[in-house]
Design an enzyme around this catalytic site. Structure first.
Site: not given
Ligand SMILES: O=P(O)(O)O[C@H]1O[C@H](CO)[C@@H](O)[C@H](O)[C@H]1O
Ligand SMILES: O=P(O)(O)O[C@H]1O[C@H](CO)[C@@H](O)[C@H](O)[C@H]1O
Lengths: 340, 340
Positions: B154, B52, B55, B114, B169, B167, B165, B162
């Site tokens: 997300n 990961c 981590c 994790h 943004q 997290h 873990h 993806s």
């Molecule tokens: O930034 P990540 O986690 O790789 O990507 C994810 O979040 C982003 C922001 O919402 C999107 O644009 C991506 O399509 C999604 O896969």
């Protein structure tokens, strides 16, 4: 600004039809993907499936039996999201605001052949679908309670389609949905100011420039709009100004069908899969106005990004901020044109 | 109108914050589902995963080594959608309109563990995440090139995440994204007219009525807004008027953390799964204006509809028309309240 800027640096593009922006991050297209992969189902389906409620001669959930239809078949949705006969009411309780909404929802089978999609059909076969859209639009437009008719298709399980039999839907209602309302406003403002069609003028500019045109015939253009959101989003639009699909000549219905055949076949070739998408036709409201500012068009919103199993997720930033794309419209055009 | 109308008949509800509508079809909740099922992954993860890249102590794709962090860890996104140092340009070529957009994108690890998500963390642990959001917001707000800071998460593969873990943004940029722009306009219009906060007045009304409140403590409300789009969409909002997250007292940061703990735990219980969602904080722009019309709030948009594997698809009609929901906000509140 150098044209290369748009291919190299983060920027936003303006959607002239909705008045909203899309964030473009061309430098990010090479990001590695470690997330969810979609299931790919390239299994060949039978031409008739006993358990399919859309196949000819089969019985639907409500007990009705489908006729032995030969080209298209239309029926009223057994689980309609809009009710036709519900009471009229409105809520205006402080900051709680609601209105009753009535409408009619239909399902259109594109072919009796369970194994096909529009991409497997000839322009002549698709022309029958266009005729069915026209018939339904005409009938719904004549209904005084219906002021807008949304024709659309969800193709593929990843687009929430619960039955692979080739079919689309029509949801018609008494008021304008959000997206239509935005396009109505933008087109009206432009028309009032310039006395010409916003989309028509845009197409003229794009036809001169050719950078974003995928295909054209006498009557129609297939284009990736400058402001496209989905990786391989495309639009089919008539070259001459028409407010709705009833204004096509017979020759134009076939040219339109050819445009649908061309883009859906290119899509299937792109990742060697039955390419999922939602498509929809935006056209003039069916209220009592003339709506001369409307230039009808059909858009395709396909989710796939890099392969049959990796889609673009419109999530966090996209839901709370603006839609975001990595690959530019111009790169997507190049990829699709090579497949014609 | 009788209140039962909203539970029985198709109608649309107005979102006072965006100025848009949602179509509600309460009669349709019993539609059978034959479409795509999502993969459910309830596998227990290890507390540390060698592969990961989030981590503690592990090496990221760009070669940097994560510190041995104890609560939260923030770094600049290795694949940022917004570039900080790209040239400024604008396109105004007939109907092609674009602007360069710059910004800073960060990743926030919520815990070194994790195996956890926010739903598995205590209010005290979540308070550290709130402190990190405040620190980052403060720093970005001080940057003259940054005028808006979007904090989001997300959660779950189905939401395009993806890496499991825990997290979130932050994407910060120089202009207002679409959704923020809409809320800015609606709140400003209301504030200019009424000299009070739109969301504050709405919360007062809901707190009297109680029908859509899931949980409250001294400082915060967890509510399903009247106009919610996603089946179990919820909002956390401060009871007193605050334009951004820096205005919380220390006690309020813990109350906010408690609200996050309560809703995420209820979500996990609902379908007995680690409940996927995208969440985001909408707050005042960080430009030079006072922005007194802004009342900050955090929303959760979870896709699941009926079970851990059946989600609501926002496709054809929703993309071309308006968002549509079957289960009403009021039914969703009842289901979540039973799980507290
Ligand atoms: O930034 P990540 O986690 O790789 O990507 C994810 O979040 C982003 C922001 O919402 C999107 O644009 C991506 O399509 C999604 O896969
Ligand atoms: O009507 P269907 O095909 O059962 O349902 C599909 O399309 C509808 C219209 O876009 C959506 O509301 C549903 O979420 C989707 O699953």
């Amino acid at each position: 600004m150098k044209n290369t800027d748009l291919q190299d640096y983060s920027h936003k593009r303006f959607n002239i039809l909705t008045g909203e922006w899309v964030l473009v991050s061309p430098h990010r297209a090479k990001r590695p993907w470690q997330g969810q992969n979609e299931a790919v189902n390239n299994e060949k389906r039978p031409t008739h499936d006993e358990s399919c409620y859309l196949c000819a001669g089969n019985t639907r959930i409500n007990g009705e039996v489908n006729p032995n239809y030969k080209d298209v078949f239309v029926f009223t949705n057994d689980f309609a999201a809009l009710q036709n006969d519900s009471p009229t009411f409105s809520v205006n309780d402080g900051l709680l605001v609601a209105e009753s909404e009535t409408g009619i929802c239909k399902v259109i089978c594109f072919s009796p052949d369970h194994s096909k999609s529009l991409a497997d059909m000839s322009a002549n076969e698709i022309q029958h679908v266009v005729f069915a859209w026209q018939r339904e639009f005409k009938e719904l437009a004549a209904n005084p309670k219906i002021n807008y008719v949304q024709i659309f298709e969800n193709k593929g399980a990843v687009m929430g389609c619960s039955n692979p039999h080739p079919h689309g839907q029509i949801w018609s209602q008494s008021t304008l949905p959000n997206e239509v309302d935005k396009k109505n406003t933008q087109q009206l403002n432009y028309y009032n100011k310039n006395n010409s069609s916003l989309l028509g003028d845009y197409l003229t500019q794009e036809l001169e420039n050719q950078e974003r045109i995928i295909f054209e015939n006498d009557g129609f253009v297939v284009i990736i709009p400058f402001w496209a959101v989905w990786p391989f989003e495309a639009m089919i639009a008539p070259k001459r100004h028409m407010t709705n699909i009833l204004e096509m000549t017979n020759a134009e219905t076939l040219q339109y069908a050819e445009a649908i055949a061309v883009i859906t076949k290119a899509y299937d070739k792109l990742f060697n899969t039955s390419f999922p998408y939602s498509s929809g036709i935006h056209q003039a409201p069916t209220d009592s106005n003339k709506n001369s500012h409307w230039h009808w068009h059909m858009s395709f919103y396909p989710p796939l990004l890099r392969s049959a199993s990796v889609k673009k997720f419109m999530v966090g930033y996209e839901m709370f901020g603006s839609p975001q794309r990595d690959i530019t419209a111009e790169s997507a055009v190049k990829m699709l044109k090579e497949l014609l």
